[in-house]
Write a protein that holds these residues in place. Sequence first.
Motif, PDB file in Angstrom:
ATOM      1  N   VAL A  47       0.813  -1.217   0.000  1.00  0.00           N
ATOM      2  CA  VAL A  47       0.000   0.000   0.000  1.00  0.00           C
ATOM      3  C   VAL A  47       0.855   1.279   0.000  1.00  0.00           C
ATOM      4  CG1 VAL A  47      -1.944   1.223   1.046  1.00  0.00           C
ATOM      5  CG2 VAL A  47      -1.756  -1.249   1.373  1.00  0.00           C
ATOM      6  N   ARG A  52       9.304   5.177  12.334  1.00  0.00           N
ATOM      7  CA  ARG A  52      10.443   5.938  12.869  1.00  0.00           C
ATOM      8  C   ARG A  52      10.333   7.430  12.580  1.00  0.00           C
ATOM      9  NH1 ARG A  52      14.326   1.693  13.279  1.00  0.00           N
ATOM     10  NH2 ARG A  52      13.026  -0.136  13.474  1.00  0.00           N
ATOM     11  N   VAL A  81      -1.595   1.989   8.064  1.00  0.00           N
ATOM     12  CA  VAL A  81      -0.740   1.641   9.198  1.00  0.00           C
ATOM     13  C   VAL A  81      -1.134   0.304   9.826  1.00  0.00           C
ATOM     14  CG1 VAL A  81       0.136   2.445  11.426  1.00  0.00           C
ATOM     15  CG2 VAL A  81      -0.482   4.112   9.678  1.00  0.00           C
ATOM     16  N   ASP A 114      -7.654   3.391  10.513  1.00  0.00           N
ATOM     17  CA  ASP A 114      -6.480   3.960  11.185  1.00  0.00           C
ATOM     18  C   ASP A 114      -6.740   5.396  11.641  1.00  0.00           C
ATOM     19  OD1 ASP A 114      -5.091   1.637  10.719  1.00  0.00           O
ATOM     20  OD2 ASP A 114      -4.056   2.392   8.942  1.00  0.00           O
ATOM     21  N   VAL A 164     -12.233   2.702   1.287  1.00  0.00           N
ATOM     22  CA  VAL A 164     -11.235   2.080   0.400  1.00  0.00           C
ATOM     23  C   VAL A 164     -11.542   0.596   0.167  1.00  0.00           C
ATOM     24  CG1 VAL A 164      -8.787   1.490   0.178  1.00  0.00           C
ATOM     25  CG2 VAL A 164      -9.453   3.716   1.102  1.00  0.00           C
ATOM     26  N   GLY A 165     -12.040  -0.091   1.190  1.00  0.00           N
ATOM     27  CA  GLY A 165     -12.243  -1.545   1.113  1.00  0.00           C
ATOM     28  C   GLY A 165     -12.949  -2.008  -0.156  1.00  0.00           C
TER      29      GLY A 165
HETATM   30  P1  NDP Z   1       2.088  -3.214   6.998  1.00  0.00           P
HETATM   31  O1  NDP Z   1       2.030  -3.766   8.375  1.00  0.00           O
HETATM   32  O2  NDP Z   1       2.794  -3.957   5.940  1.00  0.00           O
HETATM   33  O3  NDP Z   1       2.704  -1.740   7.056  1.00  0.00           O
HETATM   34  C1  NDP Z   1       2.335  -0.845   8.062  1.00  0.00           C
HETATM   35  C2  NDP Z   1       3.141   0.406   7.935  1.00  0.00           C
HETATM   36  O4  NDP Z   1       2.741   1.285   8.987  1.00  0.00           O
HETATM   37  C3  NDP Z   1       4.641   0.202   8.063  1.00  0.00           C
HETATM   38  O5  NDP Z   1       5.323   0.917   7.060  1.00  0.00           O
HETATM   39  C4  NDP Z   1       4.970   0.747   9.453  1.00  0.00           C
HETATM   40  O6  NDP Z   1       6.227   1.394   9.546  1.00  0.00           O
HETATM   41  C5  NDP Z   1       3.892   1.802   9.610  1.00  0.00           C
HETATM   42  N1  NDP Z   1       3.647   2.045  11.026  1.00  0.00           N
HETATM   43  C6  NDP Z   1       3.412   1.148  12.013  1.00  0.00           C
HETATM   44  N2  NDP Z   1       3.227   1.765  13.190  1.00  0.00           N
HETATM   45  C7  NDP Z   1       3.358   3.087  12.955  1.00  0.00           C
HETATM   46  C8  NDP Z   1       3.293   4.232  13.771  1.00  0.00           C
HETATM   47  N3  NDP Z   1       3.049   4.162  15.080  1.00  0.00           N
HETATM   48  N4  NDP Z   1       3.486   5.436  13.197  1.00  0.00           N
HETATM   49  C9  NDP Z   1       3.731   5.541  11.878  1.00  0.00           C
HETATM   50  N5  NDP Z   1       3.785   4.477  11.038  1.00  0.00           N
HETATM   51  C10 NDP Z   1       3.608   3.267  11.579  1.00  0.00           C
HETATM   52  O7  NDP Z   1       0.550  -2.964   6.598  1.00  0.00           O
HETATM   53  P2  NDP Z   1      -0.152  -2.801   5.156  1.00  0.00           P
HETATM   54  O8  NDP Z   1       0.435  -1.640   4.434  1.00  0.00           O
HETATM   55  O9  NDP Z   1      -0.227  -4.110   4.473  1.00  0.00           O
HETATM   56  O10 NDP Z   1      -1.635  -2.450   5.624  1.00  0.00           O
HETATM   57  C11 NDP Z   1      -1.905  -1.289   6.378  1.00  0.00           C
HETATM   58  C12 NDP Z   1      -3.368  -1.318   6.794  1.00  0.00           C
HETATM   59  O11 NDP Z   1      -4.180  -1.318   5.633  1.00  0.00           O
HETATM   60  C13 NDP Z   1      -3.783  -2.565   7.583  1.00  0.00           C
HETATM   61  O12 NDP Z   1      -4.766  -2.198   8.518  1.00  0.00           O
HETATM   62  C14 NDP Z   1      -4.395  -3.452   6.528  1.00  0.00           C
HETATM   63  O13 NDP Z   1      -5.356  -4.340   7.067  1.00  0.00           O
HETATM   64  C15 NDP Z   1      -5.057  -2.431   5.652  1.00  0.00           C
HETATM   65  N6  NDP Z   1      -5.252  -2.859   4.268  1.00  0.00           N
HETATM   66  C16 NDP Z   1      -6.474  -2.623   3.715  1.00  0.00           C
HETATM   67  C17 NDP Z   1      -6.734  -2.982   2.423  1.00  0.00           C
HETATM   68  C18 NDP Z   1      -8.066  -2.671   1.844  1.00  0.00           C
HETATM   69  O14 NDP Z   1      -8.496  -3.293   0.905  1.00  0.00           O
HETATM   70  N7  NDP Z   1      -8.766  -1.649   2.357  1.00  0.00           N
HETATM   71  C19 NDP Z   1      -5.743  -3.668   1.603  1.00  0.00           C
HETATM   72  C20 NDP Z   1      -4.448  -3.787   2.230  1.00  0.00           C
HETATM   73  C21 NDP Z   1      -4.235  -3.410   3.532  1.00  0.00           C
HETATM   74  P3  NDP Z   1       7.622   0.594   9.447  1.00  0.00           P
HETATM   75  O15 NDP Z   1       7.812   0.320   7.981  1.00  0.00           O
HETATM   76  O16 NDP Z   1       8.607   1.548   9.990  1.00  0.00           O
HETATM   77  O17 NDP Z   1       7.455  -0.663  10.252  1.00  0.00           O
END
Ligand code: NDP
Length: 297
Positions: A172, A193, A211, A249, A269-270
Amino acid sequence: MKAEIIDGKAYAASLRARIAQGVTAFQATAARVPGLAVVLVGEDPASKVYVGAKEKQTIEVGMVSFAHRLPADTTQTDLIALIARLNADPKVDGILVQLPLPKHLNELAVVSAIDPDKDVDGLHVVNAGRLASGLPGLVSCTPLGCMMLIHDALGADLSGKNAVVIGRSILVGKPVAQLLLAANCTVTIAHSRTADLPAVVKRADIVVAAVGRAQMVKAEWIKPGACVIDVGINRVPAPEEGKTKLAGDVDFEGVAEVAGSITPVPGGVGPMTIACLLHNTLQAAQRRESVPEVKPI
Ligand code: NDP
């Protein structure tokens, strides 16, 4: 509530209707309909629900769905052999391998085995590279859906807008950032970070939150009038004991008082993700048969 609610469910329905028209036009020229092969390995209940919805909607827009259900102990060799057959099958325009795969399978190797021109999930490194290089390819579905909703809220021209994407995943965050950059936004990618995330987000005309942390983005972080796209899907306790409900989020209730437009969860978005999978399948078919592409937006 001040913000306009961006209705992803209604947008996805209108996109599917336009795709169905595109399928009819494609059939008139190519004398066949586009085909999507969906591969499910194992019995994961959530994956079964997603795959069922994908197959149903594929058929509803007039395409052919080729279902491949494999047992959980399928070997990497057998799975890659199936993908090779689907790559060579002229009736198959798109191949989707439902993720996550069982632990013994290497997801990167499996996705890399898909012909990039049939990679309708847009996850192949060739398609990621094409996106980063500004070349035509297949764009992953959720980021594409986010962009359609942003254009729906803000219009065709996003030039000069400050966009902040929270999250840097391959699925994403990174592709959304590339698409916003291609649309001439000034893009910041925030992650776990990032220093002083609220201040970073406050500069944004467009916020995309991907996130996976329920209601993390607060009203005080948001620039008045900003467009807020909430990708997150989180399960949180519901008021009724023992139940759960979906939450994004973004703290929807608070942020909707400040933002100019916002996607709800669920219903934002879903619903766009499967509609964009169908969009990509039609696009892949049009390119393979040299049928003119009809832009959805
Ligand atoms: P990932 O877990 O792969 O990535 C999450 C990202 O969020 C990482 O880059 C991480 O940073 C960052 N992150 C985590 N904690 C924090 C914080 N406290 N502050 C700032 N950034 C933070 O998740 P996805 O990208 O796969 O999915 C994200 C969300 O989207 C999930 O809830 C997922 O279920 C949803 N989703 C929804 C879809 C839909 O169809 N609507 C499809 C795909 C996903 P770092 O890289 O530093 O760890």
